[in-house]
Write an enzyme that holds these catalytic residues in place. Sequence first.
Site, PDB file in Angstrom:
ATOM      1  N   ASP A   1       0.563  -1.578   0.088  1.00  0.00           N
ATOM      2  CA  ASP A   1      -0.400  -0.193  -0.056  1.00  0.00           C
ATOM      3  C   ASP A   1       0.812   1.054   0.366  1.00  0.00           C
ATOM      4  O   ASP A   1       0.348   2.448  -0.185  1.00  0.00           O
ATOM      5  CB  ASP A   1      -0.738   0.274   1.090  1.00  0.00           C
ATOM      6  CG  ASP A   1      -2.246  -0.620   1.214  1.00  0.00           C
ATOM      7  OD1 ASP A   1      -2.934  -0.706  -0.286  1.00  0.00           O
ATOM      8  OD2 ASP A   1      -3.012  -1.139   1.727  1.00  0.00           O
TER       9      ASP A   1
ATOM     10  N   LYS B   1       3.448   1.849   1.929  1.00  0.00           N
ATOM     11  CA  LYS B   1       4.290   1.996   3.311  1.00  0.00           C
ATOM     12  C   LYS B   1       5.335   2.439   3.783  1.00  0.00           C
ATOM     13  O   LYS B   1       6.463   4.026   4.253  1.00  0.00           O
ATOM     14  CB  LYS B   1       3.423   0.936   4.518  1.00  0.00           C
ATOM     15  CG  LYS B   1       2.410   0.874   5.040  1.00  0.00           C
ATOM     16  CD  LYS B   1       2.253  -0.661   5.888  1.00  0.00           C
ATOM     17  CE  LYS B   1       3.041  -1.711   5.365  1.00  0.00           C
ATOM     18  NZ  LYS B   1       2.223  -2.088   4.559  1.00  0.00           N
TER      19      LYS B   1
ATOM     20  N   GLY C   1       7.211 -42.269  29.450  1.00  0.00           N
ATOM     21  CA  GLY C   1       7.647 -42.950  28.671  1.00  0.00           C
ATOM     22  C   GLY C   1       5.850 -43.114  27.617  1.00  0.00           C
ATOM     23  O   GLY C   1       5.437 -42.955  28.217  1.00  0.00           O
ATOM     24  N   LEU C   2       6.703 -43.877  26.509  1.00  0.00           N
ATOM     25  CA  LEU C   2       5.526 -43.635  25.781  1.00  0.00           C
ATOM     26  C   LEU C   2       5.237 -45.193  26.179  1.00  0.00           C
ATOM     27  O   LEU C   2       5.177 -46.129  27.300  1.00  0.00           O
ATOM     28  CB  LEU C   2       6.652 -44.618  24.248  1.00  0.00           C
ATOM     29  CG  LEU C   2       7.173 -43.494  23.321  1.00  0.00           C
ATOM     30  CD1 LEU C   2       8.150 -44.140  22.394  1.00  0.00           C
ATOM     31  CD2 LEU C   2       6.662 -43.203  22.882  1.00  0.00           C
TER      32      LEU C   2
ATOM     33  N   SER D   1       4.053 -49.081  34.153  1.00  0.00           N
ATOM     34  CA  SER D   1       3.522 -49.042  35.084  1.00  0.00           C
ATOM     35  C   SER D   1       3.883 -50.588  35.779  1.00  0.00           C
ATOM     36  O   SER D   1       3.551 -50.393  37.158  1.00  0.00           O
ATOM     37  CB  SER D   1       1.978 -49.607  34.600  1.00  0.00           C
ATOM     38  OG  SER D   1       1.353 -48.124  33.876  1.00  0.00           O
TER      39      SER D   1
ATOM     40  N   SER E   1       2.834 -38.823  29.758  1.00  0.00           N
ATOM     41  CA  SER E   1       3.391 -36.988  29.994  1.00  0.00           C
ATOM     42  C   SER E   1       3.658 -36.532  29.138  1.00  0.00           C
ATOM     43  O   SER E   1       5.270 -36.457  29.211  1.00  0.00           O
ATOM     44  CB  SER E   1       3.249 -36.710  31.176  1.00  0.00           C
ATOM     45  OG  SER E   1       4.213 -37.962  31.701  1.00  0.00           O
TER      46      SER E   1
END
Length: 633
Positions: A35, A37, A467-468, A474, A541
Site C-alpha cells: 500500500d 507504507k 515414557g511411551l 506401570s 505425559s
Amino acid sequence: MTVSSDLIADDIEAYLERHANKSMLRFITCGSVDDGKSTLIGRLLYESKLVFDDQLTALEADSRKSGTQGEGLDFALLVDGLAAEREQGITIDVAYRYFTTERRKFVVADTPGHEQYTRNMVTGASTVDLAVILVDSRKGILTQTRRHSYLVSLLGIKHVVLAVNKLDLVDYSQEVFDAITADYAEFAHEIGLDGFVAIPLSAYMGDNLTERSANTPWYSGPSLIEHLESVDIDDAAAAAPFRMPVQWVNRPDLDFRGFSGQIVSGTVSPGDPIRVLPSGKTSTVERIVTMGGDLDVAGAGRSVTITLADEIDISRGDVLSIADNPPAVADQFEACIVWMGEAPMLPERPFLCQIGTVTVTARITKPKHKINVNTLEKTATTTLALNEIGVCNLSFDRPVPFDPYVGNRDTGSFILIDRLTNGTVGAGMITHSLRRSDNIHWQSVDVDEAAHTRLKGHQPAVLWFTGLSGSGKSTIANDVERQLHALGAHTYLLDGDNVRHGLNRDLGFTAADRVENIRRVTEVTRLMADAGLIVLASFISPFEAERHAARELIGEDQFVEIFVDTALAVAEERDPKGLYKKARRGELVNFTGIDSPYEPPQNPDIHIDTSVTTTEDAAIAIIDYLRARGTIS
C-alpha cells in the site's frame, strides 16, 4: 562581515534548546501489503532533509537496480533494510525511523502488511499515539486494512489517519477518494474509530505529503505532515493516577534505601501519600532522586528513585501508587490476547507472564471466543492459532496489581513467554478481574504437611514415571510401590488409564486435553504429597512443558522424574493393549509416537533404559535413589 564565535554559540544553543523542547509524536504506518507504507516514510525522511549525500547516492543506485531508473527515487529502499524485504518488495520486520520538523519530533514504525506478520504489527503499535492506515486507491479497503484497523482500536490508539494513497494512479479522482472514505467510515464506526482523518495522497509523487497539492483542488484539509505536527495528543499517561512499577531496590549503602523505576502514569511529589501494591502498605514520599539532583515533581516517562518516610518491605515487581486511588489486585482476569506463537495456544499450559516489572506463572484457563476481524463475529473456540485474537480467562500463580487496559496501557498489558524457549507467544490486554478471584482464599489448617510427615515416618515424594505407551512405566511403578509397601511406606499409585475412568473421563487425547489431563493429575499428586504420601504417577505425559510445570508446582525437593526410555519399535512390538495397531490403521488418532509427538526429558532424575535394564533392577535402582535422597530410611 565578521561573525563572532559567541554569536554562533548563542545561535547553536538556542537551536538545540528549541529542538530539545519540541513535543514528540510516536506513530505507526500500517495497512495491506504494497500500500506504500515504506515509500511514505522514505519520502518523509527525504522531505525532512534527513537523507545524507552518501545515502542519497546509494538510494539513486539502488533505485536503478530495483527498476525505477527514469521514474525517480524508490523511497521505500530508505526503510526496507532487510535483504529479504528488498528482494520481495515487502516489509517483514518493524523498522523504526526518526525525523523532525520545525514544530515536532517524530518516531515512526513501519510495520509489515502481510497477515503472517500481524504479530510484528502489534509490537510496533504497542507504544504509539497515532496510526496512519494506508489504502491503495486502486484496491480500496482490504482484509488486512480491516485487521490492522481492528488491532489499532484494540490497542487503544485514539488518533487515526486514513491515507488514501497512490491517487496519481487513478487520476486524482475525488470519487475514488470519497468512496473509499465512506467504505472505511462504515467499518470504523463498528470498532469505535469514528474520529479518523482521511487524507488523499501520492507518497511516491509527494502529493499532500508536506503541503496541499494542486492535483487535488477538491481537497481542503491539511497535508499529512501538517496534521502530524498539529494533532493534539492527549497525554493520557500524565492524566492517569500515579503508578511506578519498582524495577530495583536501590541500596548503595546502609544510609540510603530507595526504589527505582520508570513512572508510567501520573505525577508524584515529596510529601505525597503512597500505597504499595500488592501489600497495601502506605507511607509518604520523602525524596525523588535522579542523577541530576532531587526533583520537586516527576511525571510519566521519568526514571527516578523514590525514598519513603517509612521502612516498608518492597521488592521488584511491586507498584508504588497514589494512596487514595491505587490499582486493583487480583490473580484471575478476562483479557484480550493476540496469539504470536507458531504452535497453537493450549488451555492450562503454563507460561511465564511479564506484567509491568514482575514475572509470574500464568495459564489461559478458558478461551471464551475468538474474533473474526473481517466480520467482527465472535466464534467459540478452545484454542488460538498464530495471529488469531481471542478473549480468554487467565489465572496467575499470585495476585498482582493492575489497571484495566482502557485506563492504563502500561499496568493493563502483559506478554506471555514460552517457559522452554523464552520466546514471546502472546500479547494481552486486561479487560477486568474475575470476581471469583476476590472470593477465594486459602483456609489455614492445624494438621499440615509436616504433621502428616511425622506421623508416617518418611518424607513425601512424587515419583513421576514418563515414557511411551508400552514402555513399562506401570509395571516398574507397580514393582516400586510393592517394595515401598513392604518397607512400611505410605504410598498411592496413580495410573494414566485408571484416572480416565473417573477424574478425567471427560477428556480425550487432543493436545489440549492432554495438557488438562496432566494439570489435573499434578494437582492431585500435590494434595497427596501434602498428606505425606509417596505418590507414584505413571503417565505418558508427552510434553516437556507440563512435566516442568509439575516439578515446579510440587517442588524440587519432592519431585522425582523417572524417564522409562524405550524405543518406539520395541514399544510398538509389545503393544499390550493393541493401541499401536489401532493407531496404524487410523482408528485411534492423536496417539503418542504415531501422530502425536513425545518430547523426551532432557535431564530426568532417573533414566531407565529398558533395553539394558530389567524391571526388577529398575525398581531396585529407584528404591536406592530414594534412600540416598532421604525420602525413606
